[in-house]
Enzyme design. Structure first.
Site: not given
Length: 574
Positions: A318, A526
């Site tokens: 996403d 990340e």
């Protein structure tokens, strides 16, 4: 298919209280946006707030109503309101500074890492497990109506930064890193927390929050159990988890996720797709979803959009152009009409794992049933998703103008011929279950490797997620640790020296960019920009995050697998 209510065994009263708190927090989120403006605004922060110990939801709601009557509350008024009625986000988690199985340098840790710089960094990454390990406060179980955090029985490792709870697919790579760090009990705790969620809700939630009970994430629980078993040989642990693996498989085979498709030979195959049980704004991103939906005119169109947004969140990607009919327009998300390559790879792996565990336990009936299921899914993936011209597996797009029921007829032009890193994820199946027939035979693996080499995905600092620079975080130029790891593991378990060399080359690029970024920023990230060594990634609906669970796990796994010789440069090559 219209979304259905979340499958939960939780009592109606508990569910009503959870929804009431969420509704309040979403109103807080909207008012905070009015007060603060979009700059530096993170909507997730507000739905993570627990009620203060001396506050009630009713009093907080009444005070909020007064704020909402103002033309625009000031930042000071908003801050004062939140300080009065809520505790700090994340305060309902308790830090575990000294996990009992943590050692500053475990015996046998990374024996092939000879470089002093590489080893010092690896120990820093290993030490991050202490900073990321938590327990859910006992107050959450005692007063669940005051929290969106869900109670869990064991320790968790959070990804980091804004992600203050355990997440499903992140946990697989966290566990891979914990196993390198010899933190076997923490790894078991994480997996058993997810087992607990299956027992309570019927599936593993996207994350351990009440607002995630409407969807799952890429299903890797069986892979966690498998890797922990291979490291520890703990059969008690396997027996404890086994019923939940079978239960989770039923969830992914239910009508919500299962699709039947007939190939050109008249054979009907069962494959799976992502589909959330939700048609409202995601609470953690409600203000963002509502802004996109404001472009749509009808209530029905908005509900369909919200359903697709939540379904995309279930994919873990996403967001990405992979799920959009028009990569410039979020409202064209069509995720629940796509049969994804990687999801079906994960479910085939789950079926192989369950067959393996059932045989260990001595239940040959279940073992044979899941062995046959894995073979059927193998045939389905090859019949529906494989493209021999491109030598890749491709997502398959279902028609959006039909009701998602019955049997679809396979059409070659329904394969999505756009290149994504997920097209190569089935290689990962070769890395597990030695002795079984390989998912990809050697000749085919070499052809897939050549396709990867020509794809444009291989970049100076790793594998790009896609070739399209859309501003979405699961697109170019971002690279993500899980994709590097799965493709590298698949190539590595080959008889081809060239494939093994390519695997090591990709891992080396990834290690170097992680190291350089760590030395520059003092943090693990990340995601990373694979065009430039040492540059963290960007894009998406929130600021780039540090911490970071799965990046840590993949780095430790790569260093364990490949080592790092003394003479090999660890930073970016000139």
């Amino acid at each position: 298919m219209a979304p259905t209510a979340a499958a939960a065994d939780a009592g109606d009263g508990e569910e009503e209280q959870a929804q009431a708190l969420l509704a309040l927090l979403q109103r807080v989120q909207s008012e905070a946006l009015r007060a603060l403006g979009p700059h530096d605004f993170d909507p997730k922060l507000y739905v993570d707030l627990p009620l203060a110990t001396d506050a009630t939801a009713a009093a907080a709601a009444a005070a909020l109503a007064s704020l909402m009557r103002l033309p625009a509350p000031s930042r000071g008024e908003m801050d004062a309101y939140i300080s009065r009625y809520f505790a700090q986000a994340g305060s309902d988690l308790v830090a575990v500074a000294d996990p009992p199985d943590f050692e500053p340098e475990p015996r046998g840790f990374l024996p092939r890492v000879e470089s002093g710089a590489a080893r010092a960094w690896a120990l820093d990454v290993h030490a991050l497990w202490r900073a990321l390990t938590r327990r859910v406060s006992p107050a959450v179980a005692a007063r669940p109506e005051r929290h969106t955090l869900l109670p869990l029985p064991g320790r968790v490792v959070v990804p980091g930064s804004r992600f203050r709870e355990v997440y499903y697919w992140d946990s697989y790579w966290v566990i891979r890193g914990l196993l390198v760090s010899k933190m076997y009990e923490t790894a078991k705790d994480i997996a058993l927390n997810l087992v607990y969620l299956v027992e309570k809700y019927g599936f593993v939630l996207n994350g351990a929050r009440s607002y995630y009970t409407n969807r799952s994430q890429p299903p890797l629980l069986s892979s966690m159990i498998f890797d922990i078993y291979m490291a520890t040989g703990d059969m008690v642990f396997v027996r404890r988890a086994f019923p939940s693996l079978v239960k989770e498989h039923s969830f992914w085979m239910s009508e919500v996720h299962n699709v039947r498709i007939m190939d050109n030979h008249g054979r009907v195959h069962n494959l799976s797709r992502y589909q959330a049980m939700w048609n409202k704004p995601r609470p953690e991103s409600a203000t963002i979803d509502e802004e996109f939906a404001s472009k749509l005119t009808s209530t029905g169109a908005k509900e369909k959009f919200y359903h697709q947004v939540a379904s995309t969140a279930e994919s873990g990607w996403d967001f990405s152009s992979r799920w959009m009919r028009d990569s410039t327009d979020m409202t064209t998300l069509t995720t629940s009409y796509i049969i994804p390559v990687d999801l079906n790879t994960f479910i085939l792996k789950m079926e192989r794992d369950i067959a393996f565990f059932a045989k260990l336990i001595g239940d040959m009936t279940i073992s044979e049933r899941f062995s046959e299921a894995s073979k059927a899914r193998h045939n389905a993936i090859e019949s529906v998703l494989w493209n021999s011209d491109m030598e890749q597996w491709l997502d398959y797009w279902l028609p959006t103008d039909e009701n998602c029921q019955g049997v679809y007829q396979w059409k070659p032009n329904s394969q999505n011929r756009v290149i994504f890193a997920s097209n190569f994820v089935p290689l990962w199946l070769n890395a597990h279950h030695a002795g079984l027939e390989r998912f990809v035979d050697e000749a085919k693996l070499v052809r897939v490797m050549r396709s990867l080499q020509k794809s444009g995905l291989l970049q100076p600092a790793g594998i790009a997620t896609s070739l399209s620079n859309t501003g979405q975080q699961w697109d170019f130029p971002n690279g993500w640790a899980p994709l590097q790891h799965m493709i590298v593991e698949g190539l590595l378990r080959s008889d081809s020296a060239e494939a093994r060399k390519l695997a090591e080359d990709i891992a080396t690029r990834w290690v170097r960019t992680n190291y350089a970024a760590y030395k520059a920023t003092g943090a693990m990230h990340e995601k990373y920009d694979v065009e430039a060594c040492g540059k963290s990634g960007g894009g998406g609906e929130y600021k780039p995050q540090t911490g970071f669970g799965w990046s840590n796990g993949v780095i430790l796994s790569f260093l364990e697998e490949f080592g790092w010789p003394q003479e090999k440069e660890i930073g970016c090559s000139s």
